[in-house]
Design an enzyme around this catalytic site. Structure first.
Site, PDB file in Angstrom:
ATOM      1  N   HIS A  13     -63.167  12.919  -8.130  1.00 50.38           N
ATOM      2  CA  HIS A  13     -64.372  12.809  -7.294  1.00 50.38           C
ATOM      3  C   HIS A  13     -65.560  12.317  -8.109  1.00 50.38           C
ATOM      4  O   HIS A  13     -65.970  12.964  -9.080  1.00 50.38           O
ATOM      5  CB  HIS A  13     -64.689  14.173  -6.668  1.00 50.38           C
ATOM      6  CG  HIS A  13     -65.935  14.175  -5.828  1.00 50.38           C
ATOM      7  ND1 HIS A  13     -65.930  14.526  -4.499  1.00 50.38           N
ATOM      8  CD2 HIS A  13     -67.226  13.885  -6.122  1.00 50.38           C
ATOM      9  CE1 HIS A  13     -67.169  14.451  -4.026  1.00 50.38           C
ATOM     10  NE2 HIS A  13     -67.970  14.052  -4.999  1.00 50.38           N
ATOM     11  N   ASP A  67     -63.467   9.317  -3.845  1.00 47.62           N
ATOM     12  CA  ASP A  67     -62.313   9.979  -4.445  1.00 47.62           C
ATOM     13  C   ASP A  67     -61.314   8.888  -4.810  1.00 47.62           C
ATOM     14  O   ASP A  67     -60.889   8.127  -3.923  1.00 47.62           O
ATOM     15  CB  ASP A  67     -61.660  10.953  -3.467  1.00 47.62           C
ATOM     16  CG  ASP A  67     -62.555  12.127  -3.114  1.00 47.62           C
ATOM     17  OD1 ASP A  67     -63.543  12.358  -3.828  1.00 47.62           O
ATOM     18  OD2 ASP A  67     -62.254  12.817  -2.120  1.00 47.62           O
ATOM     19  N   HIS A 122     -70.224  12.655   0.100  1.00 43.80           N
ATOM     20  CA  HIS A 122     -69.353  11.817   0.941  1.00 43.80           C
ATOM     21  C   HIS A 122     -70.047  11.497   2.263  1.00 43.80           C
ATOM     22  O   HIS A 122     -69.936  10.380   2.769  1.00 43.80           O
ATOM     23  CB  HIS A 122     -68.038  12.543   1.239  1.00 43.80           C
ATOM     24  CG  HIS A 122     -67.037  12.515   0.135  1.00 43.80           C
ATOM     25  ND1 HIS A 122     -66.389  11.368  -0.265  1.00 43.80           N
ATOM     26  CD2 HIS A 122     -66.544  13.511  -0.651  1.00 43.80           C
ATOM     27  CE1 HIS A 122     -65.543  11.643  -1.244  1.00 43.80           C
ATOM     28  NE2 HIS A 122     -65.619  12.939  -1.505  1.00 43.80           N
ATOM     29  N   GLU A 179     -63.207  18.422 -10.052  1.00 37.60           N
ATOM     30  CA  GLU A 179     -62.273  17.444  -9.480  1.00 37.60           C
ATOM     31  C   GLU A 179     -62.319  16.149 -10.289  1.00 37.60           C
ATOM     32  O   GLU A 179     -63.303  15.406 -10.231  1.00 37.60           O
ATOM     33  CB  GLU A 179     -62.640  17.150  -8.020  1.00 37.60           C
ATOM     34  CG  GLU A 179     -62.549  18.350  -7.095  1.00 37.60           C
ATOM     35  CD  GLU A 179     -63.029  18.069  -5.685  1.00 37.60           C
ATOM     36  OE1 GLU A 179     -62.832  18.934  -4.817  1.00 37.60           O
ATOM     37  OE2 GLU A 179     -63.611  16.980  -5.447  1.00 37.60           O
TER      38      GLU A 179
END
Length: 227
Positions: free
Chosen positions: A208, A147, A140, A205
């Site tokens: 993500h 996301d 990120h 996740e």
């Protein structure tokens, strides 16, 4: 006199290094000023952090860290905006077109994240497995992770997924199997679409996605309001 001058210069150097290490104790290269960022963009236009909503007007934003509706339970961003490197946004635009033809669209929770926010997450998160270690930085922070989820264009509602965004539950893992078949179908549709178009889901996740080639981009620590 000569020895005194050398000691004086050495002291300045040590003080400067100490200040730098105090700002980043891990010795990471982090772009935190607009001048360096602009210079990098001139060398390689792909370094530009593009505002996703401006490039893809039809995308839906739900920037949780600009609200208190997140695992930190506090506002982390001063502005509800989403940025990513130019090639990342170009790939998202292609994905949006693919999804739109099937009646779906992208909803983005987070994209580029300033490094300082990653530090705060790591300090306060109850489960360190769900936050990036600031010793390495996050994809990120490089403007190369997104996301997101998908919405049904007819209803405007989120397509049902295994967990809410930012859940620390085991069901958040992309390969968790003890779920209703329809939920697995939705999750796998999202993951397969993203992974066929330049991204890779991470192990814990479902929301993500890291951009393939993230290694080519520096860590960043410039807040949204300065971009």
């Amino acid at each position: 006199m000569k020895n005194f001058l050398l000691l004086f210069l050495l002291g300045i150097c040590l003080n400067s290094c100490a200040q730098k290490n105090a700002q980043n104790p891990y010795g990471l290269k982090i772009i935190d000023d607009l001048k360096t960022y602009a210079a990098n963009n001139k060398v390689n236009p792909n370094n530009e952090l593009v505002e996703i909503k401006k490039a893809i007007p039809s995308v839906v934003l739900d920037i949780r860290y600009a609200t208190k509706n997140n695992f930190m339970h506090q506002v982390m961003y001063k502005q509800a905006r989403a940025f990513a490197r130019k090639p990342v946004v170009e790939h998202l635009k292609k994905i949006q077109a693919i999804l739109n033809k099937k009646g779906y669209g992208l909803k983005i929770f987070d994209a580029y994240r300033p490094y300082a926010i990653t530090v705060s997450f790591y300090q306060k998160a109850s489960d360190k497995n769900f936050v990036a270690n600031p010793a390495k930085g996050s994809k990120h922070n490089r403007g190369c992770a997104v996301d997101l989820t998908i919405i049904d264009l007819k209803t405007g509602k989120d397509v049902p997924m295994p967990t809410p965004y930012d859940s620390f539950a085991p069901e958040a893992a992309p390969h968790f199997v003890n779920l209703p078949s329809e939920i697995i179908k939705n999750r796998d549709f999202l993951i397969n679409t993203m992974q066929a178009n330049g991204f890779k889901v991470i192990y814990n996740e479902w929301w993500h996605f890291d951009f393939n080639g993230w290694q080519n981009y520096d860590l960043m620590d410039i807040p949204f309001e300065k971009l």
